[in-house]
Design a protein around this motif. Structure first.
Motif, PDB file in Angstrom:
ATOM      1  N   UNK A 122       0.675  -1.179  -0.065  1.00  0.00           N
ATOM      2  CA  UNK A 122       0.072   0.166   0.041  1.00  0.00           C
ATOM      3  C   UNK A 122       0.924   1.256  -0.076  1.00  0.00           C
ATOM      4  N   UNK A 123       0.446   2.488  -0.297  1.00  0.00           N
ATOM      5  CA  UNK A 123       1.181   3.578  -0.205  1.00  0.00           C
ATOM      6  C   UNK A 123       1.823   3.896   1.029  1.00  0.00           C
ATOM      7  N   UNK A 124       3.145   4.047   0.936  1.00  0.00           N
ATOM      8  CA  UNK A 124       4.165   4.185   1.939  1.00  0.00           C
ATOM      9  C   UNK A 124       4.253   3.154   2.917  1.00  0.00           C
ATOM     10  N   UNK A 125       3.854   2.070   2.542  1.00  0.00           N
ATOM     11  CA  UNK A 125       3.896   0.659   3.178  1.00  0.00           C
ATOM     12  C   UNK A 125       4.576  -0.417   2.480  1.00  0.00           C
ATOM     13  N   UNK A 126       5.771  -0.233   1.865  1.00  0.00           N
ATOM     14  CA  UNK A 126       6.229  -1.255   0.970  1.00  0.00           C
ATOM     15  C   UNK A 126       6.603  -2.458   1.607  1.00  0.00           C
ATOM     16  N   UNK A 127       6.197  -3.637   0.940  1.00  0.00           N
ATOM     17  CA  UNK A 127       6.392  -4.705   1.711  1.00  0.00           C
ATOM     18  C   UNK A 127       5.737  -5.268   2.869  1.00  0.00           C
ATOM     19  N   UNK A 128       4.870  -4.391   3.373  1.00  0.00           N
ATOM     20  CA  UNK A 128       3.884  -4.693   4.490  1.00  0.00           C
ATOM     21  C   UNK A 128       2.660  -5.314   3.930  1.00  0.00           C
ATOM     22  N   UNK A 129       2.164  -6.273   4.669  1.00  0.00           N
ATOM     23  CA  UNK A 129       0.777  -6.906   4.367  1.00  0.00           C
ATOM     24  C   UNK A 129      -0.141  -6.305   5.274  1.00  0.00           C
ATOM     25  N   UNK A 130      -1.281  -6.224   4.711  1.00  0.00           N
ATOM     26  CA  UNK A 130      -2.613  -5.497   5.547  1.00  0.00           C
ATOM     27  C   UNK A 130      -3.889  -6.313   5.122  1.00  0.00           C
ATOM     28  N   UNK A 131      -4.797  -6.537   5.951  1.00  0.00           N
ATOM     29  CA  UNK A 131      -6.036  -7.134   5.535  1.00  0.00           C
ATOM     30  C   UNK A 131      -7.002  -5.749   5.526  1.00  0.00           C
ATOM     31  N   UNK A 132      -7.426  -5.583   4.463  1.00  0.00           N
ATOM     32  CA  UNK A 132      -8.342  -4.334   4.284  1.00  0.00           C
ATOM     33  C   UNK A 132      -9.778  -4.885   3.914  1.00  0.00           C
ATOM     34  N   UNK A 133     -10.702  -4.121   4.304  1.00  0.00           N
ATOM     35  CA  UNK A 133     -12.104  -4.449   3.855  1.00  0.00           C
ATOM     36  C   UNK A 133     -12.532  -4.147   2.652  1.00  0.00           C
ATOM     37  N   UNK A 134     -13.162  -5.251   2.180  1.00  0.00           N
ATOM     38  CA  UNK A 134     -13.503  -4.726   0.484  1.00  0.00           C
ATOM     39  C   UNK A 134     -14.912  -4.095   0.531  1.00  0.00           C
ATOM     40  N   UNK A 135     -15.066  -2.655   0.268  1.00  0.00           N
ATOM     41  CA  UNK A 135     -16.082  -2.428   0.169  1.00  0.00           C
ATOM     42  C   UNK A 135     -16.740  -2.138  -0.926  1.00  0.00           C
ATOM     43  N   UNK A 136     -16.107  -2.367  -2.236  1.00  0.00           N
ATOM     44  CA  UNK A 136     -16.805  -2.560  -3.719  1.00  0.00           C
ATOM     45  C   UNK A 136     -15.658  -2.934  -4.548  1.00  0.00           C
TER      46      UNK A 136
END
Length: 259
Positions: A145-159
């Motif tokens: 994600x922006x400004x988070x190179x290499x990091x894994x995040x769990x994001x909510x899929x809104x659409x």
């Protein structure tokens, strides 16, 4: 194998309780020690007969931490899709968005943390949702994600019904207590408050941070689509999360027509 799995589960549950106990111990110890020493010093000064001596005071106004690190303050039944493509269904879950950890409640009643590295996506079904509210929350694994190179995040899929997807990162930030200075906010407690970020994923797989405003969304898309989307959004300006979801839906319709 069954006995081994049982032993591992029991060990994981015990470890969780041990970590929780260790995490809370320093704060309580510090508070108890500080108060005790201050009270003893006050008694020593008073018992010495020199009442005019300044008494040592201890500020006992601190009220601890308010708020919850979890997305939902209750257990929510959900499904888990593992990286092995196996699906585990109807599991009581809690998502700690402050620490990015997922907790599951086992049939015997205890709780364990699940290693997110083994998960592709999971859902939470909020039983408190009323008609017209989104009760199902679906989280998927994303990286870089922006400004988070290499990091894994769990994001909510809104659409994600189209070439563009709208994603939401639900987080928490710790607002520190403010009450000891002359111009403090008179807030004798730390508080976990919501910290939300939205991302627009392009058809090429890049992520752009967006806000729930017309200007922010239009700026995040290619120039060829900007004027058309801006014209559409004049009728229904973007001000809320729901507006942003509807705007991305409209964006996907425009993108399909422009092909």
């Amino acid at each position: 194998m069954k006995n081994s799995a049982s032993l591992l589960s029991n060990w994981a549950g015990a470890l969780l309780l041990g970590v929780a106990s260790l995490a809370t111990a320093p704060a309580h110890a510090q508070q108890a020690t500080g108060s005790s020493l201050g009270d003893q010093e006050n008694l020593r000064l008073l018992s010495g007969g020199n009442v005019s001596t300044a008494i040592v005071t201890v500020d006992k106004r601190y009220e601890g931490v308010r708020g919850t690190p979890f997305l939902l303050p209750i257990w929510a039944v959900g499904d888990i899709l593992l990286t092995s493509n196996k699906r585990v269904t109807a599991v009581p879950l809690k998502f700690d968005v402050y620490n990015q950890q997922l907790m599951a409640r086992r049939p015997q009643g205890d709780s364990i943390w699940i290693d997110l590295r083994n998960i592709q996506e999971f859902t939470l079904n909020d039983p408190r949702a009323v008609s017209g509210q989104a009760g199902l929350h679906r989280f998927a694994r994303f990286k870089n994600l922006p400004d988070q190179a290499g990091r894994v995040d769990f994001l909510e899929v809104l659409h994600d019904a189209g070439p563009y997807a709208l994603l939401k990162r639900s987080g928490k930030s710790l607002l520190k207590a403010s009450y000891q200075q002359a111009y403090s906010a008179d807030r004798p407690y730390d508080e976990l408050v919501d910290a939300t970020d939205y991302y627009l994923r392009s058809p090429e797989g890049t992520f752009t941070t967006v806000k729930p405003t017309t200007k922010s969304l239009v700026a995040a898309i290619p120039p060829v689509l900007q004027e058309s989307l801006r014209a559409e959004l004049k009728k229904t300006p973007v001000r809320t999360e729901t507006d942003l979801v509807n705007a991305v839906s409209q964006l996907n319709k425009l993108a399909a027509v422009s092909k």
